[in-house]
Design an enzyme around this catalytic site. Structure first.
Site, PDB file in Angstrom:
ATOM      1  N   SER A  91       0.831  -1.209   0.000  1.00  0.00           N
ATOM      2  CA  SER A  91       0.000   0.000   0.000  1.00  0.00           C
ATOM      3  C   SER A  91       0.862   1.254   0.000  1.00  0.00           C
ATOM      4  CB  SER A  91      -0.899   0.021   1.234  1.00  0.00           C
ATOM      5  OG  SER A  91      -1.721  -1.112   1.262  1.00  0.00           O
TER       6      SER A  91
HETATM    7  N1  SAH Z   1      -0.959  -4.770   4.109  1.00  0.00           N
HETATM    8  C1  SAH Z   1      -0.197  -4.726   2.881  1.00  0.00           C
HETATM    9  C2  SAH Z   1      -1.072  -4.586   1.690  1.00  0.00           C
HETATM   10  C3  SAH Z   1      -1.225  -5.869   0.976  1.00  0.00           C
HETATM   11  S1  SAH Z   1      -2.321  -5.861  -0.406  1.00  0.00           S
HETATM   12  C4  SAH Z   1       0.872  -3.663   2.976  1.00  0.00           C
HETATM   13  O1  SAH Z   1       1.440  -3.532   4.039  1.00  0.00           O
HETATM   14  O2  SAH Z   1       1.166  -2.982   2.020  1.00  0.00           O
HETATM   15  C5  SAH Z   1      -3.688  -6.721   0.263  1.00  0.00           C
HETATM   16  C6  SAH Z   1      -3.501  -8.156   0.597  1.00  0.00           C
HETATM   17  O3  SAH Z   1      -4.771  -8.661   1.008  1.00  0.00           O
HETATM   18  C7  SAH Z   1      -3.052  -9.067  -0.530  1.00  0.00           C
HETATM   19  O4  SAH Z   1      -1.864  -9.686  -0.181  1.00  0.00           O
HETATM   20  C8  SAH Z   1      -4.190 -10.095  -0.664  1.00  0.00           C
HETATM   21  O5  SAH Z   1      -3.757 -11.394  -0.949  1.00  0.00           O
HETATM   22  C9  SAH Z   1      -4.802 -10.010   0.708  1.00  0.00           C
HETATM   23  N2  SAH Z   1      -6.174 -10.514   0.826  1.00  0.00           N
HETATM   24  C10 SAH Z   1      -7.224 -10.344   0.003  1.00  0.00           C
HETATM   25  N3  SAH Z   1      -8.313 -10.986   0.492  1.00  0.00           N
HETATM   26  C11 SAH Z   1      -7.923 -11.575   1.659  1.00  0.00           C
HETATM   27  C12 SAH Z   1      -8.573 -12.406   2.636  1.00  0.00           C
HETATM   28  N4  SAH Z   1      -9.839 -12.768   2.517  1.00  0.00           N
HETATM   29  N5  SAH Z   1      -7.849 -12.811   3.696  1.00  0.00           N
HETATM   30  C13 SAH Z   1      -6.553 -12.480   3.853  1.00  0.00           C
HETATM   31  N6  SAH Z   1      -5.890 -11.724   2.967  1.00  0.00           N
HETATM   32  C14 SAH Z   1      -6.560 -11.260   1.884  1.00  0.00           C
END
Ligand code: SAH
Length: 273
Positions: free
Chosen positions: A114
């Protein structure tokens, strides 16, 4: 700076141009796949850290934090957490030079880290109006682990759930780099699973942050929100756009919902992979 290799002599060609195709000339100098040991020793004695992120990531990070401040992030706890966590350690080496720009970057499997401004904004929203540190926070969507590391600076316990195994593993490897830098990670628990189910074993949570957006807030998240707790999550609206939603559970257990600005997150998906 030039660094290693500056003592290497220019390569000599065994063939002069005029000789091409006429006769084979004896090599002017034998090939040297390895440099003589004393040259390498000389280089090593002179060695300085390579310039760039390793050397001045703190300065680059401080400038990122000043930009966040200029853009309206006010919470000092959030700003110092963002100043402490080396974001470049959470992205591929090839992207490390972009790590302190306000941009999301690919982390594999069509997912992204993000934007720093979004991480700061969401955590600021989660902390707004609080004086005591948060005891327990749940993050849905660990990704590369960056936000979990930032959250660990403002909460005692962070439980972070990821549904994609390779990313869950990657986050674990990234977080392992922090303790030697003086950033403890003992309060972080990474869980491989479907975050749509929340994570009941550690519930209730005073804060819940989702890094992926779905059409509805799963009921489990609201059930796992402690009285006095706050959930911050992107939600897909009927028109297909996403907005940031904040839900408070008051001391009596009632839920209160507010809609904030438009955002753009990866989709919330169910199940694991
Ligand atoms: N928190 C991260 C952002 C990751 S992007 C950061 O620090 O930048 C969002 C993430 O959510 C992805 O890796 C995706 O696989 C995950 N995601 C989507 N749906 C999900 C679910 N139901 N349970 C767990 N993770 C999920």
């Amino acid at each position: 700076m030039s660094g290693h290799g500056s003592t290497r002599r220019p390569a000599k060609f065994p063939l002069q141009l005029g000789q091409l195709g006429t006769k084979r000339a004896a090599p002017a100098e034998p090939l040297r796949p390895q440099r003589p040991l004393q040259e390498a020793e000389r280089d090593r004695a002179r060695a300085t850290k390579p310039a760039g992120l390793g050397l001045d990531s703190e300065g680059v990070r401080r400038r990122m934090v000043e930009r966040l401040r200029a853009d309206g992030v006010r919470n000092e706890q959030v700003l110092s957490a963002m100043a402490a966590v080396p974001r470049h350690l959470f992205v591929d080496t090839a992207l490390a030079n972009q790590a302190y720009e306000d941009t999301s970057l690919p982390i594999g499997l069509s997912q992204t880290i993000s934007k720093p401004s979004v991480v700061a904004r969401m955590i600021e929203l989660m902390l707004a109006g609080r004086t005591a540190p948060l005891a327990r926070v749940l993050e849905i969507g660990t990704g590369c682990g960056y936000q979990a590391a930032v959250l660990a600076r403002v909460a005692r316990h962070v439980v972070s759930v990821e549904r994609l195994r390779p990313l869950h593993d990657k986050a674990r490897a990234h977080l392992a780099l922090l303790p030697p830098l003086g950033l403890p990670t003992s309060g972080i628990r990474l869980v491989y699973g479907d975050g749509m189910l929340g994570h009941a074993p550690n519930a209730p949570y005073e804060g819940i942050i989702a890094a992926a957006g779905g059409a509805a807030l799963p009921a489990t998240w609201l059930e796992q929100l402690a009285p006095g707790g706050r959930l911050v999550a992107p939600m897909v609206e009927a028109n297909g756009g996403q907005v940031l939603v904040v839900v408070d559970r008051d001391a009596q257990g009632q839920l209160h919902r507010r809609v904030h600005e438009a955002v753009h997150f990866v989709p919330l998906k169910s199940g694991v992979n």
